[in-house]
Design an enzyme around this catalytic site. Structure first.
Site, PDB file in Angstrom:
ATOM      1  N   TRP A  19       0.812  -1.222   0.000  1.00 43.76           N
ATOM      2  CA  TRP A  19       0.000   0.000   0.000  1.00 43.76           C
ATOM      3  C   TRP A  19       0.846   1.275   0.000  1.00 43.76           C
ATOM      4  CZ3 TRP A  19      -0.559  -3.991   3.595  1.00 43.76           C
ATOM      5  CH2 TRP A  19       0.158  -3.838   4.790  1.00 43.76           C
ATOM      6  N   GLU A  32      -5.667   0.974   5.549  1.00 39.58           N
ATOM      7  CA  GLU A  32      -5.803   1.653   6.835  1.00 39.58           C
ATOM      8  C   GLU A  32      -6.905   1.016   7.684  1.00 39.58           C
ATOM      9  OE1 GLU A  32      -3.903   3.817   8.221  1.00 39.58           O
ATOM     10  OE2 GLU A  32      -2.605   4.125   6.481  1.00 39.58           O
ATOM     11  N   THR A  38      -4.784  -4.162  14.106  1.00 34.96           N
ATOM     12  CA  THR A  38      -4.226  -5.360  13.473  1.00 34.96           C
ATOM     13  C   THR A  38      -2.754  -5.123  13.133  1.00 34.96           C
ATOM     14  OG1 THR A  38      -6.379  -5.913  12.493  1.00 34.96           O
ATOM     15  CG2 THR A  38      -4.449  -6.969  11.533  1.00 34.96           C
ATOM     16  N   GLY A  76     -11.245  -9.955  13.345  1.00 33.51           N
ATOM     17  CA  GLY A  76     -11.869  -9.357  14.515  1.00 33.51           C
ATOM     18  C   GLY A  76     -12.375  -7.944  14.257  1.00 33.51           C
ATOM     19  N   TYR A 115      -7.611  10.173  12.079  1.00 33.67           N
ATOM     20  CA  TYR A 115      -6.338   9.560  11.674  1.00 33.67           C
ATOM     21  C   TYR A 115      -6.433   8.972  10.266  1.00 33.67           C
ATOM     22  CZ  TYR A 115      -2.803   6.077  10.943  1.00 33.67           C
ATOM     23  OH  TYR A 115      -1.819   5.333  10.360  1.00 33.67           O
ATOM     24  N   ASP A 133      -1.554   9.024  15.982  1.00 26.06           N
ATOM     25  CA  ASP A 133      -2.080   7.780  16.557  1.00 26.06           C
ATOM     26  C   ASP A 133      -1.119   7.337  17.646  1.00 26.06           C
ATOM     27  OD1 ASP A 133       0.127   6.661  15.281  1.00 26.06           O
ATOM     28  OD2 ASP A 133      -0.987   4.891  14.610  1.00 26.06           O
ATOM     29  N   CYS A 187      11.104   3.478  17.693  1.00 27.09           N
ATOM     30  CA  CYS A 187      10.652   4.004  18.990  1.00 27.09           C
ATOM     31  C   CYS A 187       9.489   3.140  19.494  1.00 27.09           C
ATOM     32  CB  CYS A 187      10.228   5.462  18.847  1.00 27.09           C
ATOM     33  SG  CYS A 187      10.059   6.328  20.425  1.00 27.09           S
ATOM     34  N   CYS A 194      17.395   2.845  22.290  1.00 24.48           N
ATOM     35  CA  CYS A 194      17.732   4.270  22.229  1.00 24.48           C
ATOM     36  C   CYS A 194      19.187   4.510  21.828  1.00 24.48           C
ATOM     37  CB  CYS A 194      17.442   4.935  23.575  1.00 24.48           C
ATOM     38  SG  CYS A 194      15.685   4.918  24.025  1.00 24.48           S
ATOM     39  N   CYS A 197      19.352   4.967  18.121  1.00 21.96           N
ATOM     40  CA  CYS A 197      18.414   5.955  17.563  1.00 21.96           C
ATOM     41  C   CYS A 197      19.148   7.222  17.151  1.00 21.96           C
ATOM     42  CB  CYS A 197      17.337   6.283  18.592  1.00 21.96           C
ATOM     43  SG  CYS A 197      16.144   7.524  18.016  1.00 21.96           S
ATOM     44  N   CYS A 203      16.605  13.773  22.097  1.00 26.32           N
ATOM     45  CA  CYS A 203      15.377  13.250  22.698  1.00 26.32           C
ATOM     46  C   CYS A 203      15.336  13.635  24.179  1.00 26.32           C
ATOM     47  CB  CYS A 203      15.310  11.733  22.545  1.00 26.32           C
ATOM     48  SG  CYS A 203      13.895  10.977  23.373  1.00 26.32           S
TER      49      CYS A 203
END
Length: 340
Positions: A19, A32, A38, A76, A115, A133, A187, A194, A197, A203
């Protein structure tokens, strides 16, 4: 700076997902909806199956609800499938088969929230709409070390405003894809790496040693316990099923005749119940089968009979027809394990 770093990471580390290779709003919308609640690895085969069975929104609209629910079986949250089908029919019938092209139009579609509308608008039409989200809440609350609860009214507003301030006007689609992937792969909710990252020098939660405490939630989900007792009436090559029509979990799916109790029932209580209601003694009562949903914990037992009461004959179908009707995953799994 933040967006540049996130998108640079994404270009190197992004997963190859189907997608992401399209600007077709139908395919983006479908992905989406499937990926709500899921995991990607679970949703991938469903996405590919739906694209094969329903290549366009008009193909999905032309299908029956039972066909759609059957293809959805196992994912579900079946209200997603019902809303998906209803929205496809709306687009086919009211929009001339053309998918809405702006956030304000998309968010009016059934089953589409802020969203999902922002995702479709930015990925398909490059509209400057920031996604917010769980991944985004987590990244922003850590990077800026924000203690405002993400499930509070003020928190939702604060994080949306912050996300809006960070999205670049020239590549909103790339930014949104990047921040989602960064939250999924780097993250992570528990034990993020970390040290590896590229944001670790800026951060604030890492600097202040509050990574494990971010994001903050003020409400705890209350879990409801339910006790389901399914009567498996079988005779020759027939079995009884009924359709769930009430506004509840698994609406419009099929199940065995159900007795729901407020608390666990003993085998003696179950035997007495069926002797009184249908004058039959169970041949076999299964052990407990647990099924966990986001807000519900369902404990189930299956009570087997070798006869179908006369009053239940209208519910009888051929055993071979079980694979052609949509069933809750709980029942489908039991059928497979029991070899029915």
């Amino acid at each position: 700076m933040f967006s540049d770093q996130i998108t640079a990471w994404y270009k190197i580390n992004k997963r190859n997902l189907p997608w992401r290779d399209t600007t077709d709003p139908y395919k983006i919308w479908l992905s989406e909806i499937i990926l709500q609640q899921t995991r990607v690895d679970q949703g991938m085969n469903y996405y590919l199956k739906f694209i094969e069975h329903y290549p366009t929104v008009n193909d999905l609209a032309a299908a029956s609800e039972q066909e759609v629910l059957n293809d959805w079986q196992g994912l579900g949250y079946y209200s997603r499938a019902r809303n998906l089908h209803a929205t496809a029919k709306f687009i086919a019938q009211e929009c001339g088969g053309k998918f809405p092209a702006t956030y304000d139009e998309i968010i009016r579609l059934k089953g589409v929230g802020p969203y999902t509308a922002a995702a479709i608008a930015s990925f398909a039409f490059k509209e400057v709409k920031a996604l917010v989200d769980g991944n985004v809440y987590r990244i922003l609350s850590r990077y800026f070390d924000i203690s405002t609860p993400i499930d509070s009214t003020s928190g939702k507003k604060e994080f949306q405003l912050l996300a809006d301030s960070l999205i670049p006007a020239d590549q909103p689609d790339l930014h949104n894809q990047a921040i989602m992937e960064f939250g999924s792969q780097q993250c992570t909710p528990v034990n993020p790496d970390c040290t590896a990252c590229m944001l670790n020098d800026s951060c604030q939660a890492l600097i202040n040693q509050t990574v494990s405490a971010r994001p903050v939630k003020e409400k705890k989900t209350k879990v409801r316990n339910r006790y389901f007792y399914y009567a498996v009436f079988m005779e020759k090559n027939q079995i009884c099923v009924q359709k769930r029509t009430q506004a509840d979990i698994w609406q419009h799916l099929f199940e065995f005749p159900l007795l729901e109790a407020a608390s666990p029932l003993t085998e003696q209580e179950l035997t007495a119940h069926y002797l009184e209601t249908c004058q039959l003694t169970p041949e076999y009562i299964s052990g407990e089968v647990k099924h966990i949903l986001s807000h519900q914990r369902i404990t189930t037992r299956f009570i087997h009979f070798s006869h179908i009461p006369e009053e239940l004959h209208p519910l009888a179908i051929e055993l071979t027809a079980l694979e052609k009707i949509p069933l809750p995953r709980l029942i489908h799994r039991y059928i497979e394990d029991a070899g029915l």
